[in-house]
Design a protein around this motif. Structure first.
Motif, mmCIF file in Angstrom:
data_model
loop_
_atom_site.group_PDB
_atom_site.id
_atom_site.type_symbol
_atom_site.label_atom_id
_atom_site.label_comp_id
_atom_site.label_asym_id
_atom_site.label_seq_id
_atom_site.Cartn_x
_atom_site.Cartn_y
_atom_site.Cartn_z
ATOM 1 N N LYS A 25 -5.328 -2.525 0.737
ATOM 2 C CA LYS A 25 -6.064 -1.281 1.025
ATOM 3 C C LYS A 25 -7.048 -1.517 2.154
ATOM 4 C CE LYS A 25 -9.063 2.252 -0.971
ATOM 5 N NZ LYS A 25 -9.769 2.755 -2.140
ATOM 6 N N ARG A 26 -7.319 -0.419 2.889
ATOM 7 C CA ARG A 26 -8.381 -0.433 3.883
ATOM 8 C C ARG A 26 -9.421 0.592 3.486
ATOM 9 N NH1 ARG A 26 -3.927 -1.505 7.471
ATOM 10 N NH2 ARG A 26 -4.311 -3.522 8.461
ATOM 11 N N PRO A 72 0.826 -1.219 0.000
ATOM 12 C CA PRO A 72 0.000 0.000 0.000
ATOM 13 C C PRO A 72 0.854 1.260 0.000
ATOM 14 C CG PRO A 72 -0.746 -1.549 1.673
ATOM 15 C CD PRO A 72 0.543 -2.080 1.141
ATOM 16 N N THR A 73 0.357 2.279 -0.679
ATOM 17 C CA THR A 73 1.063 3.557 -0.701
ATOM 18 C C THR A 73 0.781 4.317 0.576
ATOM 19 O OG1 THR A 73 -0.813 4.558 -1.847
ATOM 20 C CG2 THR A 73 1.008 3.736 -3.189
ATOM 21 N N ASP A 119 -13.282 -0.296 -3.193
ATOM 22 C CA ASP A 119 -12.627 -1.173 -2.230
ATOM 23 C C ASP A 119 -11.418 -1.886 -2.820
ATOM 24 O OD1 ASP A 119 -14.655 -0.570 -0.394
ATOM 25 O OD2 ASP A 119 -15.937 -2.149 -1.216
ATOM 26 N N GLN A 120 -11.263 -1.846 -4.147
ATOM 27 C CA GLN A 120 -10.244 -2.663 -4.792
ATOM 28 C C GLN A 120 -9.173 -1.859 -5.517
ATOM 29 O OE1 GLN A 120 -12.084 -6.119 -6.927
ATOM 30 N NE2 GLN A 120 -14.019 -5.062 -6.499
ATOM 31 N N ILE A 121 -9.230 -0.549 -5.410
ATOM 32 C CA ILE A 121 -8.280 0.275 -6.156
ATOM 33 C C ILE A 121 -7.753 1.382 -5.249
ATOM 34 C CG2 ILE A 121 -10.105 1.773 -7.075
ATOM 35 C CD1 ILE A 121 -8.415 2.053 -9.609
ATOM 36 N N LYS A 122 -6.451 1.662 -5.389
ATOM 37 C CA LYS A 122 -5.828 2.789 -4.698
ATOM 38 C C LYS A 122 -5.535 3.863 -5.736
ATOM 39 C CE LYS A 122 -2.385 0.613 -2.976
ATOM 40 N NZ LYS A 122 -1.179 0.232 -2.217
ATOM 41 N N THR A 123 -6.041 5.058 -5.505
ATOM 42 C CA THR A 123 -5.918 6.119 -6.503
ATOM 43 C C THR A 123 -5.295 7.361 -5.890
ATOM 44 O OG1 THR A 123 -8.143 6.887 -5.972
ATOM 45 C CG2 THR A 123 -7.931 5.312 -7.782
ATOM 46 N N THR A 165 -8.620 -5.124 2.216
ATOM 47 C CA THR A 165 -8.489 -5.762 0.900
ATOM 48 C C THR A 165 -7.068 -6.273 0.696
ATOM 49 O OG1 THR A 165 -10.152 -4.236 0.040
ATOM 50 C CG2 THR A 165 -8.831 -5.445 -1.577
ATOM 51 N N PHE A 166 -6.981 -7.515 0.206
ATOM 52 C CA PHE A 166 -5.719 -8.124 -0.192
ATOM 53 C C PHE A 166 -5.767 -8.368 -1.702
ATOM 54 C CE2 PHE A 166 -6.243 -8.815 4.233
ATOM 55 C CZ PHE A 166 -4.981 -8.890 4.790
#
Length: 920
Positions: free
Chosen positions: A682-683, A636-637, A812-816, A704-705
């Motif tokens: 991500k959380r 995770p970023t 829930d599934q993407i980090k932007t 999320t994994f």
């Protein structure tokens, strides 16, 4: 079981008392059985029950009869049966007043009292104290003191009650046990506290001062024992504490009574209004009444609240300074709007001119708090606050300065800076940091005054001070540079001069990072190269490494400077420090490729990974898959948290707490096999699955994994008469999902949150990963005591509680993140990647709301929206599994709504289609 039922039925049919027609002579003859060896415990218990029944019915035993039965009963000490032994103790107590030579059993009772069998000890203490006279008490005094502070509540309670009875016959001796009784008052057992308080109060009943101290000792504290509280109320009522001539007694008495009635709104109102218009002698009590009245104003929406406000305003004219301040403080801190703050502000203004330092501090502090909410109301106090700048109390002076900075007009900034320049040099670093934060907020308020403000901060940088103080100034200048483009050149110039003499490596690294990020975008980027390269020559290893990274930024973003930058990087390849050499070689190699996408990914817009998660992922990778290649994109970023607005007041340092990341990791570690899921991706934000005021509240956290998601249901039981056990959640999942395991919560007590974890596997196809889940909370209910929380005996009963449905969506599934300035170049570089696009009619009349809704569905921050009439949304991110994603949308308002065209590019076409389906 059948015989039991038959006997029970016969007993009900007879309807009589089995002991009704007992004959004393026959019972005394039966008592001779006690001399048999061995004895039948059950038969002996039955005979002893008959004897006790006769005694309690008033049957008269002669001295000889009582003595014979007493000595026959003592023969039963040879039995080890617990029930029989306790019946023996009862008989000894009842016969002790009639029989002779009862002192003979003292040794046996003392042995049981000090033994290891806890079932014997309480009854033995009661029996022993009933047969021991004042002359024999000293022999057991040591044992009684030990019993009073015993860990077993039954033993301690028995000793305390026995001591209370003995206090009438031997008060001087029992008075020596007060210290032990006061220690027992701190017990966790409610009954022990009650009995201890009764004993101590009984011993001090003729000493009024000691009784007052005893009662007031527990005012304002959390007394766990309801019995003890009831006794305190009785004592307080007997002493008429609220009408006492002692101000502190009145204050504590009111606190106790109000605390006991805190859940009864009507009683609280009556308690407060009882003193309206009366002459209350205690100023402490009036202050407490003001606080209660302010609480009622906040919670009461009816016309009654006006009476409370009138009462508080009336207290502004009280003769006690304490009451006046409490009333002014209450008025300015009311969340509900008050028609007129002027009287309260006038009082605080008078306090600022007081000769007492405590009143000046109180007035300045309260005005500082008011500044954050109503700065215009404080404007009238400007002259008084300026007089406090030279106050000998540095806390008062600092509060005055910060308040003036928050309320000053743009035209008065230069004058203020001159006033506080001499003041700043005289205060400690702690107060200087508060002033720096106030100046930082002032620049946000008046951006056109950035030159004078930055110059003042730069002057403070050259003063003596520690790392924390210098870091606060540097942070303030950095924030001003990032927020105000006009202040960029001035701020960077001052920071360049500062790092020439900076003695703190960590601070120099931060400034070099800023120069590398902002310097290439300035009008004259070459002017910063000299300051940066000087660090390579003169500084320590970490600073030299940061300088190399900063230099590389100029080569990556300014092509005209690239040849000179490559020369400087080549020189750095000969550095003695490994980190410096490696960075120089790496950046040179990337710049030599000329690939703009590569340069952007590895020099300009490098993804910042969460360091805690990176370390955790590396350790797991080494432990589980050391031979495979580590995928850094799965980490995770780093997420930036917005700082809350600082309140203008002297700050109190808070203790270091566990970070949110560490707290979540600790909670998830209890799930078996979680290490096989890999690093967390991500959380998501919390989802409320119940209404706020229900008997059970449940909140959902999603972790999320890459191929799994852990659903954490945080549950709170709001019923104090129930305890939930074996709590779990029954999920209704879409058919494509695979439910792997559930970790239930074993016990859910009143008002203490705990969690149920459910591990779910994502579908193999990305397009099937959007779904709606149903959930039901299932548990076993056990009734419990509301006061102690101890459950009643029994197995309880099963029950369930329906929860709201929830969705698993794209967010829930993407980090932007928001797109960088070179987004268009990156978009063009990805022209060969699969693209999915579509046009949507959004059900919104306001284009602003439509833009925020789209960002919410795509997990983008609201800052990704730009433009006025035509809104544009640009963003990029990483989908779980590591696939990069670029998103671009245009929104146009039409007569009946908002139209949007959305385009998504990604190496995985199914992911691009999935993001479109999130909108559709």
């Amino acid at each position: 079981m059948s015989s039991f039922k038959r006997d029970k039925k016969e007993e009900e049919d007879s309807g009589g008392n089995p002991y009704q027609n007992l004959d004393k002579t026959i019972v005394l003859q039966e008592a001779r059985y006690f001399n048999e060896t061995p004895v039948n415990p059950r038969k002996c218990i039955y005979i002893l029950s008959k004897i006790l029944y006769l005694l309690n019915q008033g049957e008269k035993f002669t001295t000889k009869e009582a003595t014979d039965v007493f000595f026959a009963t003592t023969k039963l000490f040879q039995s080890k049966n617990v029930m029989l032994r306790r019946m023996v103790y009862l008989c000894i107590k009842e016969l002790s007043t009639m029989a002779q030579d009862i002192i003979i059993v003292t040794s046996s009772l003392t042995k049981d009292m000090t033994g290891k069998e806890d079932l014997y000890r309480p009854a033995a203490i009661r029996a022993l104290c009933s047969i021991t006279d004042s002359t024999m008490l000293q022999a057991i005094e040591r044992y009684m003191k030990q019993a009073i502070v015993d860990k077993n509540p039954a033993v301690s309670s028995a000793a305390l009650v026995s001591a209370l009875h003995l206090s009438s016959s031997a008060p001087d001796l029992v008075r020596r046990w007060v210290n032990e009784a006061q220690e027992a008052m701190n017990s966790d057992d409610p009954m022990v506290c009650y009995h201890a308080l009764g004993l101590v109060a009984g011993l001090k009943k003729n000493d009024k001062l000691s009784t007052v101290k005893l009662i007031t000792r527990y005012f304002g504290t959390s007394v766990k024992s309801p019995y003890m509280l009831c006794l305190l109320i009785r004592f307080a009522a007997q002493m008429e504490a609220m009408n006492s001539d002692d101000p502190m007694v009145c204050y504590h008495a009111l606190g106790l009574v109000a605390g006991l009635k805190k859940n009864d709104k009507l009683s609280t109102v009556k308690l407060i209004t009882r003193y309206f218009g009366t002459s209350v002698k205690s100023p402490y009590m009036l202050c407490l009444l003001i606080r209660f009245a302010a609480q009622m104003v906040e919670t009461d929406d009816s016309d009654t609240s006006k009476r409370f406000i009138d009462f508080i305003e009336y207290c502004l004219r009280h003769k006690s300074e304490m009451v006046i301040y409490e009333a002014a403080h209450a008025i300015v801190n009311l969340k509900k709007p008050v028609r007129d703050l002027a009287p309260a502000v006038s009082v605080l203004q008078l306090f600022c001119g007081s000769s007492k330092a405590s009143l000046r501090l109180a007035g300045a502090r309260t005005l500082a708090c008011l500044t954050a909410k109503r700065p215009t109301a404080v404007a009238a106090c400007t002259v008084d606050l300026e007089n406090l700048i030279s106050d000998p109390n540095r806390s008062v002076a600092t509060l005055a300065v910060t308040t003036l900075l928050a309320t000053g007009a743009e035209s008065s900034i230069d004058r203020l800076m001159k006033q506080i320049s001499s003041f700043v040099s005289e205060i400690s670093d702690e107060f200087k940091i508060i002033v720096v934060k106030a100046i930082r907020r002032l620049c946000t308020k008046f951006p056109r005054k950035h030159q004078s403000i930055v110059a003042f901060l730069a002057g403070m940088l050259r003063d003596e001070g520690g790392l924390e103080f210098k870091a606060a100034i540097a942070d303030a200048i950095i924030e001003i540079v990032e927020e105000n483009p006009d202040a960029k050149e001035t701020g960077l110039a001052h920071l360049c001069e500062f790092i020439e003499d900076c003695e703190h490596s960590a601070l120099a690294v931060r400034i070099l990072h800023l120069l590398g990020r902002e310097g290439p975008k300035s009008r004259q980027p070459s002017r910063y190269i000299r300051f940066i390269y000087n660090r390579v020559i003169l500084e320590s290893g970490p600073v030299r490494a940061a300088a190399v990274s900063a230099v590389a930024q100029f080569g990556a973003q300014r092509p005209e400077m690239l040849p000179n930058i490559k020369v400087l990087l080549s020189r750095c390849e000969l550095d003695d420090e490994d980190e410096v050499r490696d960075r120089a070689i790496f950046y040179n190699a990337v710049l030599d490729t000329g690939d703009q996408q590569l340069i952007n990914d590895y020099i300009i817009n490098v993804v910042k990974l969460n360091p805690i998660q990176l370390e955790k992922a590396l350790r797991e990778h080494i432990a589980t898959k050391p031979d495979e290649t580590f995928d850094i994109m799965s980490v995770p970023t780093e997420e930036l948290n917005e700082d809350k607005e600082d309140i203008v007041e002297v700050e109190v340092k808070k203790p270091t707490q566990m970070s949110t990341e560490e707290m979540y990791n600790e909670m998830l570690s209890q799930i078996p096999g979680i290490e096989r899921l890999g690093p967390i991706f991500k959380r998501a934000q919390v989802v409320e699955l119940t209404e706020p005021e229900t008997e059970y509240t449940v909140r959902l956290y999603k972790h999320t994994f890459a191929r799994h998601i852990i659903l954490q249901f945080e549950c709170v039981n709001t019923l104090n008469d129930q305890q939930l056990e074996q709590v779990h959640v029954r999920l209704e999942t879409p058919p494509e999902y695979n439910l792997l395991s559930i970790v239930p919560c074993q016990k859910l007590v009143f008002n203490k949150p705990d969690s149920v974890f459910v591990v779910v596997e994502f579908p193999s196809a990305y397009l099937d990963s959007l779904g709606t889940f149903g959930a039901t909370l299932e548990f076993v209910v056990r009734d419990c005591d509301p006061n102690t929380g101890n459950p009643d005996p029994g197995e309880g009963y099963a029950d369930s509680y329906p929860l709201e449905e929830f969705d698993i969506n794209c967010a829930d599934q993407i980090k932007t993140r928001t797109a960088a300035e070179d987004f268009e170049e990156t978009w063009e570089c990805a022209a060969n990647s699969p693209e999915a696009s579509d046009t949507f009619a959004l059900p919104y009349n306001d284009i602003e709301e439509a833009g925020k809704a789209v960002c919410r569905h795509l997990a983008l921050p609201n800052e990704a929206v730009s433009g006025d009439a035509i809104k544009e949304i640009k963003g990029c991110g990483i989908f779980r599994g590591g696939a990069p994603v670029l998103m671009k949308a245009k929104l146009v308002a039409i007569n009946v709504g908002v139209t949007m065209k959305l385009a998504v590019r990604s190496p995985r076409e199914d992911i691009a289609q999935l993001l479109l389906s999130a909108i559709g």
